[in-house]
Design a protein around this motif. Sequence first.
Motif, PDB file in Angstrom:
ATOM      1  N   LEU A  56      63.076 -25.417 -43.872  1.00 15.90           N
ATOM      2  CA  LEU A  56      62.210 -24.816 -42.843  1.00 15.90           C
ATOM      3  C   LEU A  56      62.053 -23.319 -43.066  1.00 15.90           C
ATOM      4  O   LEU A  56      60.974 -22.766 -42.855  1.00 15.90           O
ATOM      5  N   PHE A  57      63.120 -22.674 -43.480  1.00 14.44           N
ATOM      6  CA  PHE A  57      63.055 -21.238 -43.772  1.00 14.44           C
ATOM      7  C   PHE A  57      62.070 -20.978 -44.904  1.00 14.44           C
ATOM      8  O   PHE A  57      61.251 -20.061 -44.827  1.00 14.44           O
ATOM      9  N   ASN A  58      62.112 -21.805 -45.926  1.00 14.84           N
ATOM     10  CA  ASN A  58      61.201 -21.682 -47.054  1.00 14.84           C
ATOM     11  C   ASN A  58      59.754 -21.890 -46.598  1.00 14.84           C
ATOM     12  O   ASN A  58      58.860 -21.103 -46.952  1.00 14.84           O
ATOM     13  N   ILE A  59      59.513 -22.920 -45.796  1.00 14.30           N
ATOM     14  CA  ILE A  59      58.169 -23.186 -45.286  1.00 14.30           C
ATOM     15  C   ILE A  59      57.693 -22.022 -44.417  1.00 14.30           C
ATOM     16  O   ILE A  59      56.546 -21.589 -44.511  1.00 14.30           O
ATOM     17  N   SER A  60      58.580 -21.502 -43.567  1.00 13.03           N
ATOM     18  CA  SER A  60      58.192 -20.394 -42.692  1.00 13.03           C
ATOM     19  C   SER A  60      57.829 -19.149 -43.504  1.00 13.03           C
ATOM     20  O   SER A  60      56.915 -18.418 -43.127  1.00 13.03           O
ATOM     21  N   ASN A  61      58.521 -18.929 -44.607  1.00 12.17           N
ATOM     22  CA  ASN A  61      58.178 -17.792 -45.468  1.00 12.17           C
ATOM     23  C   ASN A  61      56.796 -17.963 -46.081  1.00 12.17           C
ATOM     24  O   ASN A  61      56.021 -17.007 -46.137  1.00 12.17           O
ATOM     25  N   VAL A  62      56.496 -19.160 -46.544  1.00 14.41           N
ATOM     26  CA  VAL A  62      55.182 -19.426 -47.128  1.00 14.41           C
ATOM     27  C   VAL A  62      54.089 -19.231 -46.078  1.00 14.41           C
ATOM     28  O   VAL A  62      53.046 -18.625 -46.356  1.00 14.41           O
ATOM     29  N   LEU A  63      54.328 -19.711 -44.860  1.00 11.30           N
ATOM     30  CA  LEU A  63      53.324 -19.626 -43.801  1.00 11.30           C
ATOM     31  C   LEU A  63      53.328 -18.279 -43.085  1.00 11.30           C
ATOM     32  O   LEU A  63      52.486 -18.031 -42.224  1.00 11.30           O
ATOM     33  N   ASN A  66      57.795 -16.781 -38.101  1.00  9.73           N
ATOM     34  CA  ASN A  66      59.218 -16.854 -37.797  1.00  9.73           C
ATOM     35  C   ASN A  66      59.627 -18.314 -37.694  1.00  9.73           C
ATOM     36  O   ASN A  66      58.923 -19.126 -37.097  1.00  9.73           O
ATOM     37  N   ILE A  67      60.783 -18.639 -38.238  1.00  9.47           N
ATOM     38  CA  ILE A  67      61.261 -20.022 -38.259  1.00  9.47           C
ATOM     39  C   ILE A  67      61.383 -20.592 -36.839  1.00  9.47           C
ATOM     40  O   ILE A  67      61.212 -21.789 -36.633  1.00  9.47           O
ATOM     41  N   GLU A  68      61.655 -19.735 -35.877  1.00  4.73           N
ATOM     42  CA  GLU A  68      61.823 -20.182 -34.491  1.00  4.73           C
ATOM     43  C   GLU A  68      60.582 -20.911 -33.974  1.00  4.73           C
ATOM     44  O   GLU A  68      60.679 -21.782 -33.105  1.00  4.73           O
ATOM     45  N   LYS A  69      59.415 -20.563 -34.480  1.00  6.47           N
ATOM     46  CA  LYS A  69      58.169 -21.155 -33.995  1.00  6.47           C
ATOM     47  C   LYS A  69      58.103 -22.658 -34.250  1.00  6.47           C
ATOM     48  O   LYS A  69      57.370 -23.357 -33.559  1.00  6.47           O
ATOM     49  N   PHE A  70      58.859 -23.149 -35.193  1.00  7.04           N
ATOM     50  CA  PHE A  70      58.866 -24.588 -35.469  1.00  7.04           C
ATOM     51  C   PHE A  70      59.530 -25.385 -34.346  1.00  7.04           C
ATOM     52  O   PHE A  70      59.317 -26.585 -34.235  1.00  7.04           O
TER      53      PHE A  70
END
Length: 73
Positions: A56-63, A66-70
Amino acid sequence: MARDLNLLKKIIGQNVKKYRKQAGYTQKDLGIQADLNELYISQIERGVGIPSIPTLFNISNVLKINIEKFFIR
């Protein structure tokens, strides 16, 4: 507890899909950028698979979010 996990998978999946589309990525694009298989992206978005925190951290960086939004309903 299983019901809570299923709800969490659904929320994460909906948010990954929402932010992916906002960023203008296809599942394939996100998979390439995040070094993940597009089938796995599809599974996450459908709530079938649950990604690890590092994923999820990796996906959040690409997008670029902030990871919290997931995790927000």
